[in-house]
Scaffold this active site. Sequence first.
Site, mmCIF file in Angstrom:
data_model
loop_
_atom_site.group_PDB
_atom_site.id
_atom_site.type_symbol
_atom_site.label_atom_id
_atom_site.label_comp_id
_atom_site.label_asym_id
_atom_site.label_seq_id
_atom_site.Cartn_x
_atom_site.Cartn_y
_atom_site.Cartn_z
ATOM 1 N N SER A 197 0.814 -1.208 0.000
ATOM 2 C CA SER A 197 0.000 0.000 0.000
ATOM 3 C C SER A 197 0.856 1.271 0.000
ATOM 4 C CB SER A 197 -0.945 -0.055 1.201
ATOM 5 O OG SER A 197 -2.061 0.766 1.013
ATOM 6 N N ASP B 51 10.519 5.629 -9.868
ATOM 7 C CA ASP B 51 10.182 6.336 -11.103
ATOM 8 C C ASP B 51 11.020 7.601 -11.274
ATOM 9 O OD1 ASP B 51 8.320 4.457 -11.838
ATOM 10 O OD2 ASP B 51 6.617 5.522 -10.961
ATOM 11 N N LYS C 153 -0.815 -4.358 -3.224
ATOM 12 C CA LYS C 153 -2.138 -3.810 -2.882
ATOM 13 C C LYS C 153 -2.206 -2.369 -3.363
ATOM 14 C CE LYS C 153 -5.539 -3.016 0.723
ATOM 15 N NZ LYS C 153 -5.850 -1.631 0.280
#
Length: 696
Positions: free
Chosen positions: A478, A489, A504
């Site tokens: 999460s 990224d 998740k």
Amino acid sequence: MFFPGKYISRIVFVVLLTLLPISSWAQDAEPFDTNRARLLGHMLQQQLSGKHYSQKPTDDALSEAAFDLYLKQLDFQKRFLWQEDADKLTLYKDQIDDSIRRGRLELPLLGREILNQRITQVQELVAQLLDQKIDPTVKEEVETDPDKMSYVTDLTQQRERWRKIIKAQTLSDYITLREDEVGVDDEGALLPVDAEMDAELLVQAKEKVGKRTNSRLKRMLEETPQDHYDRYLNAISQAFDPHTSYLPPTSKEDFDIQMSGSLEGIGATLREDDGYIKVVRVIPGSAASKQGQLEADDIILKVAEATADAVDITDTRIRDAVALIRGKKGTEVRLTIKKPDGRQLIVPIIRDVVEIKETFVKGTTVTDEKSGERFGYIKIPSFYRDYSGKTDRNCTDDLRAELQRQNQENISGLIIDLRNNGGGSLSDAVSVTGLFIKTGPVVQIRDGSGRIRIMSDDDSSVEYSGPMVVLVNRFSASASEILAGALQDYGRALIVGDEHTHGKGTVQALLDLDRFVNLRGMEKYMPLGAVKVTIQKFYRISGESTQEKGVNPDIVLPSRLDGLESGEKYLDNALPWDHIDSAKYQRWQDSPENIVELQQSSQARIKQSEKFQEIITDATNAEKRRAETQQSLLLTDMLAERDEFRDELKRMTPHGMMDSEEDDDNKELTLDEKIADDPYVDEGVFLLLDMVIPSS
């Protein structure tokens, strides 16, 4: 899991005026209100079809998925139902959607009737089998994987199945009794036992199994029609996705207690999974976390109060299991657990309240003796935030303070440890990311209608700008995945760890069904409970979802859980991975460009590392055990297996799992002591050295 403070406005509910005749179950000691059940079923269907992210239609496909879940929860281990029973119930496989809409209740009530008949039949079989002698010298096996088993077709097959079940449990209890009453030597090996004592222990073991089995069967027969209907509704809910569920009033109360943090117990999040009670997460700072042996994905088989006889909680409602596990601070509960690799052990835990300080960010520094370089290490157990206003304590401010302290020590690189971090506050996942970048998007959130909201860091200050390694494992979930994904990224950090994180990537909202009862006269059916429903999905700034696949590290390290089917993608009806358009962002100027070289140097070190080679061996052995689902019922084989597990457990250390907070003398360990022998932290340091001193 994230719960928005405000949610969608109420909808108008239209009551079905045509009601079917009262069923024969109304004669039960605890009356089953069919009108309330119809109201509840219709409201649940309305909320799920209208608010679930997937916007799945309530059709035959959903009905079939719900039926498969329902049949599993009715008798996952195939110990009671016959093939003819399953065939009879399967006639309803594509009718659940129609039944809910029309207020028809046949399936859960028929399922209860059939199951109770078979339980009563098994009670008689068990009584007969307990009178028979168990021969521990007979070489035979029992299948432990329900997916490889068929339903029995007659009484002879059912008797044989239960004979082996009782024998397996008796021999297991015999070994435990021998450990407790005869003892073990300094190495943990069983002490010798004479023939008379051996026979007595076997009798005692069978008596314990008989008592436990009869108690469990009695509990199952005491389940009410409403209990069965509630689980039927939960099966329908989980057909939408595994994080959507129906919470009956009592379960909602338990959920509210858990969210308030006031519960005294072991400190673990549990869920029902195919007839078992499975550990989802061990809460940092809890009694279970301090004890150190209970981990996510463990199955709890039995619960005992201190030295009292254990209670078998297989096929038990989660609220009943929680009631047994929960207790006052300072009391002991003993859990018999089954590890994902098949090992069984008894875990004694002294109940306690969660020590909040153990959930807080904590850090230290590590110095490489050869180069003299100093590196920071910071553990983030969860993304916490005190919304009560009592302390205003939060993960972001604590991490900022620790970074400022470590910057004063002139660290050359930083390790952020997100292993076993199950998530928490979304706002802190965003603001923590902002401590390492100037400004920019952090996460994209999409709702069921396709609307996309981007949460960004707008603070141009950067608390730490040097090289970073982020440690993750398959229990990083999460909010942890949002942070790790964003840093990856941006090229801001090297992500290191298990082959994938949990996966998740969804947001749930808790809807109190009582809020949607608007028509006069319906209040008498309250409380109705709540539905936890998936309403949104997370996407990385690159556009990739964190759902199902999780975050794939730049550097994959061996794990004792390699090969274990653990994570979102292995859950029934999990929402799929997908992607949307990338957000606009600029990669970090000093992003590591030599990832291939870093991977190669890491692989070379792993080959030379005794610790990692042990981990690889343990993972290979565990995978073999998982594949070998036939359990031997020859006592000498079971004793040899016990010795094998003992030797393996004695050799291994948690290495990034739920490390014990105390040493053998019950002295609280410092953070430096906890990470001193951790090969994952060591490898993080080596990778930072490779980035700081490329020629090393």
